[in-house]
Design a protein around this motif. Structure first.
Motif: not given
Length: 488
Positions: A35-48, A116-128
């Motif tokens: 859930t933590t990963f999903a919430v943070d990823s959703t937040y990052l995608l929305f910011s992107a 990608i993805p790695t332990t450091n970042f997911d696809y959402s990080y690239f998009l951002y």
């Protein structure tokens, strides 16, 4: 992955009557981690998505700030900044910026998003990060508007997003960067550079690149008369300028607060105060800096020119945003007011110097993003608060790190930030300057005087963006298709 202590701690709470306490604890902890990963990823995608919406803001702002005869041209360049930037950032840029492990100068992994993805970042990080890269390219396009060949836009945009911007972002944002605040093994002056959302990395890079492009091209025809006096070449639509400004304002809430990349991170577990509070504070400081800069510009221009000028107010607002971008997460709201006030003064001063030295930038992009971005870097080094620095940039095993000079934190952070300004100016000048000079020598940079006078919409894009009714221009330039000059 769930915390290694979570299952054991939770299992101890179930008691002796639980059939499989360890299994139940592991299941619950894994679900909480997911859930933590999903919430943070959703937040990052929305910011992107918010940051990407700034491209529409840039397009509208640029379109309104140029003359009607170049509207289609400037909007097409904004579209291609995103398109070309997307491809080149995917192939090279992201790897150069964040491909870790690496050296302090440039990344060397994850080309074409390999592994990608790695332990450091997911696809959402690239998009951002892609949305940030094309923002830098969009800044540059405004400086060289109304007189630049289309092929030059494609070349500089690919080079800027594929190499120049990624290298700078690696220095200050990657965990391996030589001046990064998250390179805990080798912090510059024990501090690193706190450029949270990119006053230097994004705004200075785009502004300095535009500065060299505009200097090498020279001013637009008619911008200065024969005696050297400034002649205003006003944009054709204040409505588009205001629309673009509000879209950029909206997108800045992804640009600055979104740079946390995570929101579900407690500073003290079980407490109402956590990273979500820092996200909210960052949105507030961003807002206050922009508002203060807008009002300062409004009354300053009234005193200097006798007019209430909406276009100048919009530029002042954006200057405040560009300045607060570096320190938005680590300063108090009252400090953001100071940031915005000084940013408006910096922009006014830079515009005065531009006229004095006959420098022509249709959108004031170099002055706004370069000048106000540099002020934002200095401002952060002066006003960063100890508590916020230690929360946002916590160093494992250490309780404190350098913070703002005026807040009692000493001069280490200021020294690091002065170096940041100098190296960004030097590197962008050493890369983008020769690129624009080479394009100029190859006659690929500036359009012919005939095309510039007629307008690129007619000569390069098949017709005007609007049904055009300017009687003076109609007499001088009848509405017919004009082929590009052979010399261009």
């Amino acid at each position: 992955m769930a915390s290694s202590t979570c299952p054991a701690d939770l299992a101890a709470m179930f008691g002796a009557n639980t059939t499989d306490a360890a299994g139940a604890a592991t299941f619950i902890c894994n679900k909480l981690s997911d859930t933590t990963f999903a919430v943070d990823s959703t937040y990052l995608l929305f910011s992107a998505y918010l940051v990407f919406s700034m491209q529409l803001g840039f397009a509208m702002l640029c379109a309104g700030s140029v003359r009607a005869k170049n509207t289609m041209n400037i909007m097409l360049t904004n579209v291609l900044d995103a398109a070309a930037g997307g491809l080149f950032y995917y192939l090279f840029g992201f790897a150069f910026a964040f491909g870790t492990p690496s050296n302090g100068f440039i990344g060397r992994h994850n080309f074409g998003l390999k592994d990608i993805p790695t332990t450091n970042f997911d696809y959402s990080y690239f998009l951002y990060q892609w949305a940030f890269a094309i923002a830098a390219a969009g800044i540059t396009s405004g400086s060289i508007a109304e007189r630049t060949q289309f092929v030059a836009y494609l070349i500089y945009s690919a080079f800027l997003t594929g190499f120049v911007y990624p290298v700078v972002s690696h220095w200050f944002w990657s965990v391996d960067g030589w001046a990064s605040a998250t390179n805990y093994d080798s912090l510059l002056f024990g501090s690193g550079v706190i450029d949270f959302a990119g006053s230097g990395v994004v705004h200075m890079v785009g502004g300095i690149a535009g500065l060299w492009g505009a200097l090498i091209e020279g001013p637009r025809i008619g911008r200065f008369d024969q005696s050297g006096r400034s002649v205003a070449l006003k944009g054709h639509s204040a409505s588009l300028v205001v629309l673009g400004t509000f879209l950029l304002w909206f997108g800045w809430y992804g640009f600055n607060p979104g740079s946390f990349t995570k929101i579900l991170a407690p500073y003290e577990s079980g407490n109402y105060y956590g990273q979500w509070s820092a996200v909210g504070r960052t949105a507030v400081t961003t807002t206050l800096a922009g508002c203060t800069a807008a009002l300062t510009t409004l009354f300053g221009k009234r005193i200097l020119s006798g007019h209430w000028n909406v276009t100048d107010v919009c530029n002042g607002l954006l200057g405040g945003f560009a300045a607060i971008t570096a320190g938005c997460s680590v300063v108090e709201p009252w400090a953001a007011v100071i940031c915005g006030f000084v940013a408006a003064c910096v922009l006014t001063g830079c515009n005065y110097l531009a006229v004095k030295f006959k420098y022509d930038d249709p959108l004031e992009a170099a002055q706004l993003h370069g000048g106000c971005g540099a002020w934002g870097i200095i401002f952060t080094a002066l006003f960063a608060k100890e508590k916020y620095v230690n929360e946002v940039y916590a160093i494992p095993g250490k309780t404190s790190r350098p913070y703002g000079l005026f807040m009692g934190g000493g001069g280490k952070l200021l020294a690091a930030h002065i170096i940041q300004i100098l190296v960004i100016f030097a590197f962008v000048s050493a890369t983008m300057g020769p690129l624009f000079w080479g394009l100029h020598k190859l006659k690929l940079l500036r359009i012919s005087p005939e095309d510039e006078t007629a307008g690129m919409d007619m000569t390069r894009h098949g017709g005007f963006a609007y049904v055009y009714h300017d009687e003076d221009d109609q007499k001088a330039f009848p509405m017919r298709k004009i082929e590009p000059a052979l010399s261009a």
